[in-house]
Scaffold this active site. Structure first.
Site, PDB file in Angstrom:
ATOM      1  N   SER A   7       0.841  -1.196   0.000  1.00  0.00           N
ATOM      2  CA  SER A   7       0.000   0.000   0.000  1.00  0.00           C
ATOM      3  C   SER A   7       0.874   1.244   0.000  1.00  0.00           C
ATOM      4  CB  SER A   7      -0.917   0.015   1.218  1.00  0.00           C
ATOM      5  OG  SER A   7      -1.506   1.297   1.326  1.00  0.00           O
TER       6      SER A   7
ATOM      7  N   HIS B  68      -0.950  -1.292  -4.363  1.00  0.00           N
ATOM      8  CA  HIS B  68      -2.260  -0.947  -3.812  1.00  0.00           C
ATOM      9  C   HIS B  68      -2.306   0.565  -3.572  1.00  0.00           C
ATOM     10  CE1 HIS B  68      -5.892  -2.149  -1.510  1.00  0.00           C
ATOM     11  NE2 HIS B  68      -5.548  -1.209  -0.626  1.00  0.00           N
TER      12      HIS B  68
ATOM     13  N   MET C 239      -9.183   7.907  -0.152  1.00  0.00           N
ATOM     14  CA  MET C 239     -10.100   8.284   0.937  1.00  0.00           C
ATOM     15  C   MET C 239     -10.686   9.658   0.642  1.00  0.00           C
ATOM     16  SD  MET C 239      -7.642   7.194   4.082  1.00  0.00           S
ATOM     17  CE  MET C 239      -6.888   5.547   4.142  1.00  0.00           C
TER      18      MET C 239
ATOM     19  N   MET D 276     -11.683  -6.312   4.890  1.00  0.00           N
ATOM     20  CA  MET D 276     -10.916  -5.333   5.671  1.00  0.00           C
ATOM     21  C   MET D 276     -10.605  -5.919   7.040  1.00  0.00           C
ATOM     22  SD  MET D 276     -10.309  -2.754   3.764  1.00  0.00           S
ATOM     23  CE  MET D 276      -9.471  -1.810   5.054  1.00  0.00           C
TER      24      MET D 276
ATOM     25  N   ASP E 287      -6.594  -6.613   4.073  1.00  0.00           N
ATOM     26  CA  ASP E 287      -6.008  -5.267   4.078  1.00  0.00           C
ATOM     27  C   ASP E 287      -6.096  -4.687   5.479  1.00  0.00           C
ATOM     28  OD1 ASP E 287      -5.268  -2.640   3.579  1.00  0.00           O
ATOM     29  OD2 ASP E 287      -6.843  -2.265   2.102  1.00  0.00           O
TER      30      ASP E 287
ATOM     31  N   HIS F 179      -8.137   0.971  -4.249  1.00  0.00           N
ATOM     32  CA  HIS F 179      -9.162   0.710  -3.227  1.00  0.00           C
ATOM     33  C   HIS F 179      -9.838   2.039  -2.907  1.00  0.00           C
ATOM     34  CE1 HIS F 179      -9.730  -0.355   1.360  1.00  0.00           C
ATOM     35  NE2 HIS F 179     -10.888  -0.245   0.723  1.00  0.00           N
TER      36      HIS F 179
ATOM     37  N   ASP G  28      -4.658   3.499  -1.893  1.00  0.00           N
ATOM     38  CA  ASP G  28      -5.784   3.747  -0.988  1.00  0.00           C
ATOM     39  C   ASP G  28      -6.344   5.144  -1.190  1.00  0.00           C
ATOM     40  OD1 ASP G  28      -6.166   1.389   0.659  1.00  0.00           O
ATOM     41  OD2 ASP G  28      -4.104   1.728   1.294  1.00  0.00           O
TER      42      ASP G  28
ATOM     43  N   MET H 227     -12.217   4.155  -0.885  1.00  0.00           N
ATOM     44  CA  MET H 227     -12.992   4.304   0.360  1.00  0.00           C
ATOM     45  C   MET H 227     -13.740   5.625   0.242  1.00  0.00           C
ATOM     46  SD  MET H 227      -9.942   3.008   2.868  1.00  0.00           S
ATOM     47  CE  MET H 227      -8.676   3.208   1.608  1.00  0.00           C
TER      48      MET H 227
HETATM   49  C1  DX5 Z   1      -6.712   1.306   5.447  1.00  0.00           C
HETATM   50  C2  DX5 Z   1      -6.121   1.010   4.105  1.00  0.00           C
HETATM   51  C3  DX5 Z   1      -4.966   0.051   4.119  1.00  0.00           C
HETATM   52  C4  DX5 Z   1      -3.787   0.485   4.903  1.00  0.00           C
HETATM   53  C5  DX5 Z   1      -2.889  -0.703   5.150  1.00  0.00           C
HETATM   54  O1  DX5 Z   1      -7.776   2.176   5.302  1.00  0.00           O
HETATM   55  O2  DX5 Z   1      -7.107   0.445   3.277  1.00  0.00           O
HETATM   56  O3  DX5 Z   1      -4.568  -0.303   2.801  1.00  0.00           O
HETATM   57  O4  DX5 Z   1      -3.074   1.501   4.236  1.00  0.00           O
HETATM   58  O5  DX5 Z   1      -1.838  -0.251   5.898  1.00  0.00           O
HETATM   59  P1  DX5 Z   1      -1.121  -1.133   7.010  1.00  0.00           P
HETATM   60  O6  DX5 Z   1      -0.561  -2.338   6.334  1.00  0.00           O
HETATM   61  O7  DX5 Z   1      -0.058  -0.207   7.508  1.00  0.00           O
HETATM   62  O8  DX5 Z   1      -2.140  -1.512   8.042  1.00  0.00           O
HETATM   63 ZN    ZN Z   2      -6.585  -0.516   1.116  1.00  0.00          ZN
END
Ligand code: DX5
Ligand code: ZN
Length: 230
Positions: A21, A46, A50, A150, A185, A79, A48, A81
């Site tokens: 990620s 990956h 948000m 998740m 994840d 991904h 992320d 969110m």
């Molecule tokens: C959380 C994200 C994850 C996160 C994983 O909202 O979807 O992808 O960045 O990070 P680690 O491996 O540090 O928990």
């Molecule tokens: Zn993620």
């Protein structure tokens, strides 16, 4: 260079796959760090996303994916969110994502999001928050390439793995065809990856464990070996 709209899940060899990620990168050195992860055997990168609404945090936007797409051949596993999954699925498809995973709890009709991504030839994933029951994704299992369970509450990297999600991983694996991927994840490290692989996961997102390790390539390789041992 892989083309946008090129579903990665059937062209990257056999699982297990490690999906670092990039949220956990030092953003001033993100290209160099991502390249080290790929050198270590990362199957996909990956990303992320948000929106500050679906989750109480902001991260990157489509411009980040555009730059990453131009920088690396490694497939981009995005991904989202976000509350408006349909709108952003299109934006990230246009930006060069290879696969997009959306939340079943978003405001969008899951079938519309799936149709949009399929229409563009992208990989499709569906995901659910820790508090959402497995049954919520069941209607979509035959329509997607991947389910993401998740293992932390979405919104932040660096959280502790939630062991109470292991039964959900097992349940969904029992429903999924063998050619479908099951991703986890959040809080994935050398120990938790073994528990997840044992429960049936085969795609492992990992942020802090890889990018804050001091040996990015070596850590990706070690995690892959750990996932294979089960
Ligand atoms: C959380 C994200 C994850 C996160 C994983 O909202 O979807 O992808 O960045 O990070 P680690 O491996 O540090 O928990
Ligand atoms: Zn993620």
């Amino acid at each position: 260079m892989s083309k946008a709209g090129n579903n990665p899940w059937h062209r990257i060899g056999e699982p297990p796959y490690i999906a670092p990620s990039m949220l956990a990168c030092d953003f001033m050195r993100v290209g160099e760090m991502a390249a080290e992860a790929v050198a270590g055997g990362a199957a996909v990168l990956h990303v992320d996303i948000m929106d500050g609404h679906f989750v109480p945090n902001l991260s990157m936007g489509p411009a980040f994916v555009e730059s990453a797409r131009a920088f690396t051949d490694c497939p981009l596993d995005v991904h989202i969110m976000v509350t408006d999954a349909l709108h952003f699925a299109e934006k990230f498809a246009e930006a060069g994502a290879d696969s997009v995973t959306f939340h079943v709890e978003s405001d969008s009709d899951p079938n519309a999001v799936i149709d949009l991504l399929r229409g563009r030839g992208l990989g499709v994933g569906v995901t659910l928050r820790p508090g959402t029951p497995a049954a919520a994704v069941r209607p979509f299992l035959t329509l997607v390439d991947m389910v993401l369970v998740m293992t932390v509450e979405p919104g932040y990297g660096g959280q502790r793995f939630m062991e109470d999600q292991l039964p959900k991983i097992r349940q969904i694996r029992s429903w999924l065809d063998t050619d479908k991927r099951l991703q986890v994840d959040g809080g994935i490290n050398a120990e938790t990856i073994v528990a997840c692989a044992d429960a049936g996961a085969d795609v492992f997102v990992t942020g802090n464990t890889v990018f804050r390790s001091g040996d990015i390539a070596g850590t990706v390789a070690a995690l892959k070996a750990a996932a294979r041992r089960t």
